[in-house]
Design an enzyme around this catalytic site. Structure first.
Site, mmCIF file in Angstrom:
data_model
loop_
_atom_site.group_PDB
_atom_site.id
_atom_site.type_symbol
_atom_site.label_atom_id
_atom_site.label_comp_id
_atom_site.label_asym_id
_atom_site.label_seq_id
_atom_site.Cartn_x
_atom_site.Cartn_y
_atom_site.Cartn_z
ATOM 1 N N CYS A 63 42.352 -83.493 33.288
ATOM 2 C CA CYS A 63 42.493 -82.537 34.374
ATOM 3 C C CYS A 63 41.561 -81.366 34.088
ATOM 4 O O CYS A 63 41.025 -81.236 32.982
ATOM 5 C CB CYS A 63 43.939 -82.072 34.514
ATOM 6 S SG CYS A 63 44.289 -81.297 36.127
ATOM 7 N N LYS B 130 56.237 -87.916 37.190
ATOM 8 C CA LYS B 130 56.389 -86.537 36.718
ATOM 9 C C LYS B 130 56.813 -85.645 37.882
ATOM 10 O O LYS B 130 56.167 -85.685 38.927
ATOM 11 C CB LYS B 130 55.054 -86.060 36.133
ATOM 12 C CG LYS B 130 55.050 -84.658 35.577
ATOM 13 C CD LYS B 130 53.678 -84.283 35.036
ATOM 14 C CE LYS B 130 53.700 -82.883 34.433
ATOM 15 N NZ LYS B 130 52.371 -82.484 33.932
ATOM 16 N N CYS C 143 42.585 -78.031 35.090
ATOM 17 C CA CYS C 143 43.293 -76.760 35.263
ATOM 18 C C CYS C 143 43.307 -75.894 34.005
ATOM 19 O O CYS C 143 43.276 -74.664 34.104
ATOM 20 C CB CYS C 143 44.708 -77.009 35.762
ATOM 21 S SG CYS C 143 45.761 -77.989 34.653
ATOM 22 N N LYS D 224 52.711 -87.372 41.065
ATOM 23 C CA LYS D 224 53.018 -86.096 40.416
ATOM 24 C C LYS D 224 53.439 -85.103 41.497
ATOM 25 O O LYS D 224 52.665 -84.776 42.393
ATOM 26 C CB LYS D 224 51.809 -85.583 39.650
ATOM 27 C CG LYS D 224 52.035 -84.261 38.937
ATOM 28 C CD LYS D 224 50.771 -83.846 38.203
ATOM 29 C CE LYS D 224 50.934 -82.514 37.510
ATOM 30 N NZ LYS D 224 49.685 -82.120 36.809
ATOM 31 N N SER E 252 58.220 -79.618 30.843
ATOM 32 C CA SER E 252 58.540 -78.399 30.105
ATOM 33 C C SER E 252 59.794 -77.713 30.611
ATOM 34 O O SER E 252 60.611 -77.227 29.814
ATOM 35 C CB SER E 252 57.358 -77.433 30.181
ATOM 36 O OG SER E 252 57.056 -77.095 31.528
ATOM 37 N N TYR F 154 59.088 -83.525 24.812
ATOM 38 C CA TYR F 154 58.967 -82.573 23.709
ATOM 39 C C TYR F 154 60.074 -82.781 22.685
ATOM 40 O O TYR F 154 60.018 -82.200 21.604
ATOM 41 C CB TYR F 154 59.002 -81.147 24.268
ATOM 42 C CG TYR F 154 57.900 -80.900 25.270
ATOM 43 C CD1 TYR F 154 56.616 -80.573 24.857
ATOM 44 C CD2 TYR F 154 58.126 -81.051 26.643
ATOM 45 C CE1 TYR F 154 55.591 -80.387 25.769
ATOM 46 C CE2 TYR F 154 57.113 -80.870 27.564
ATOM 47 C CZ TYR F 154 55.844 -80.533 27.117
ATOM 48 O OH TYR F 154 54.822 -80.363 28.036
ATOM 49 N N ARG G 36 49.585 -75.356 44.160
ATOM 50 C CA ARG G 36 49.004 -76.697 44.078
ATOM 51 C C ARG G 36 49.604 -77.668 45.086
ATOM 52 O O ARG G 36 49.495 -78.873 44.936
ATOM 53 C CB ARG G 36 49.174 -77.232 42.647
ATOM 54 C CG ARG G 36 48.373 -76.421 41.636
ATOM 55 C CD ARG G 36 48.635 -76.851 40.216
ATOM 56 N NE ARG G 36 47.761 -76.116 39.309
ATOM 57 C CZ ARG G 36 48.034 -75.854 38.032
ATOM 58 N NH1 ARG G 36 49.149 -76.292 37.498
ATOM 59 N NH2 ARG G 36 47.197 -75.168 37.289
ATOM 60 N N GLU H 199 51.123 -93.552 47.167
ATOM 61 C CA GLU H 199 50.229 -93.033 46.129
ATOM 62 C C GLU H 199 50.084 -94.044 44.992
ATOM 63 O O GLU H 199 48.982 -94.282 44.487
ATOM 64 C CB GLU H 199 50.771 -91.707 45.579
ATOM 65 C CG GLU H 199 50.584 -90.516 46.485
ATOM 66 C CD GLU H 199 49.184 -89.929 46.393
ATOM 67 O OE1 GLU H 199 48.306 -90.527 45.741
ATOM 68 O OE2 GLU H 199 48.957 -88.853 46.972
#
Length: 329
Positions: free
Chosen positions: A122, A254, A124, A201, A280, A319, A223, A239
């Protein structure tokens, strides 16, 4: 048969019995551990909104990678924080870019030979404006250009594959980027490198802590013109179909827990490997509850991962990967 002949509690009477009949299983090899790589040496800066997660210089990231490998974790998902940013995000495809440099160092370690290195693709983290593509501004209005962005995303994927990425994972949600990446890789003799597409996403509130971790918050706007509307399940299937037709080998859904129905629908419809990203915000809200003593950490962590696996994800980016692997080990 009905009660009293049928008593389902018979199969819940002890842990060995419950283990024997358990339908959904977790294993460390199905976990992918995200790492945020930053410039410098000896750097280990904890991210304030993500307790236990750090921005790491390459030497410190290597230590994390080796620990992950020792725990039997399946792979790493690598994100980069460059020293400088520009309008095009040129650090994303630089030969000496932060993730490219990390990949080359990781490939030297014999301890990581069984650990898959997945490179997020990506722009970003590398653009001065924080968007996932090229910005075209007309007065006060702006547009994230699709086709010019796709060319740079494909260039980034090629650079990462050449640096040693085992898998490239485009997360930008630009139309046509999988086909462009596949063409770029094939033309350069990298036809064996798989594309793991973030095929559906969603534009989500759960990404907030990541944007601190990766320093990737948009400097203006949002976004929603390229990430998916969270209300649209059928569009998500479209998609995915398009990305598979363009050459995607694997799918990554995601976020995870707010979109378990999307994971399930994709699993029932598509016969390709499917993973999910416990993002996250999911991690951070659990950590906040753990700190308050509101939830029991180990049970909550494992229950959340089982729910994602049960929905149909064959592998999970999380994580919690190291902590969960220790529980399972």
């Amino acid at each position: 048969m009905e009660y009293p002949v049928t008593r389902l509690r018979r199969l819940r009477s002890s842990e060995p019995m419950r283990s024997l009949v358990r339908e959904t299983h977790l294993e460390p090899g199905a976990f992918i551990y995200p790492l945020f790589i930053c410039p410098g040496e000896g750097v280990r800066n904890e991210i304030s909104s993500m307790p236990g997660v750090c921005n790491l210089s390459i030497d410190e990231a290597l230590k994390e990678a080796e620990e992950a490998a020792s725990l039997g974790i399946g792979g790493l998902l690598l994100f980069g924080l460059p020293e400088s940013k520009d309008e095009e995000g040129s650090g994303a495809w630089a030969e000496d870019g932060i993730v490219q440099s990390a990949l080359r160092e990781f490939k030297k370690s014999a301890a990581l030979k069984n650990l898959l290195l997945i490179a997020d693709v990506c722009l970003c983290e590398y653009t001065s404006h924080g968007h996932c593509g090229i910005v075209k501004k007309q007065g006060e209005a702006y547009e994230i250009e699709n086709d010019s962005s796709v060319r740079l995303i494909a260039r980034t994927a090629l650079s990462l594959a050449q640096a040693g990425a085992d898998i490239v994972a485009p997360s930008d949600m630009m139309d046509g980027r999988v086909a462009a990446i596949r063409d770029e890789l094939d033309e350069e003799g990298l036809e064996q490198v798989p594309v793991l597409s973030y095929a559906s996403k969603f534009s989500s509130a759960f990404y907030g802590p990541f944007r601190e971790a990766a320093d990737s918050a948009p400097q203006f706007g949002d976004r929603r013109s390229y990430q998916m509307d969270g209300a649209n399940l059928r569009e998500a299937m479209r998609e995915i179909e398009l990305d598979l037709a363009e050459g995607a080998d694997m799918l990554l859904m995601k976020p995870a827990m707010a979109y378990l129905d999307v994971i399930r629908a994709a699993r029932e419809r598509f016969d390709v490997p499917i993973g999910a990203y416990q993002v996250s915000g999911e991690y951070s809200m659990f950590q906040a509850a753990f700190a308050k003593g509101w939830l029991e950490p180990q049970r909550t962590m494992m229950e959340s991962l089982v729910s994602i696996r049960r929905a149909g994800a064959g592998f999970i980016v999380t994580y919690f990967a190291k902590d969960a692997a220790k529980v399972l080990g």
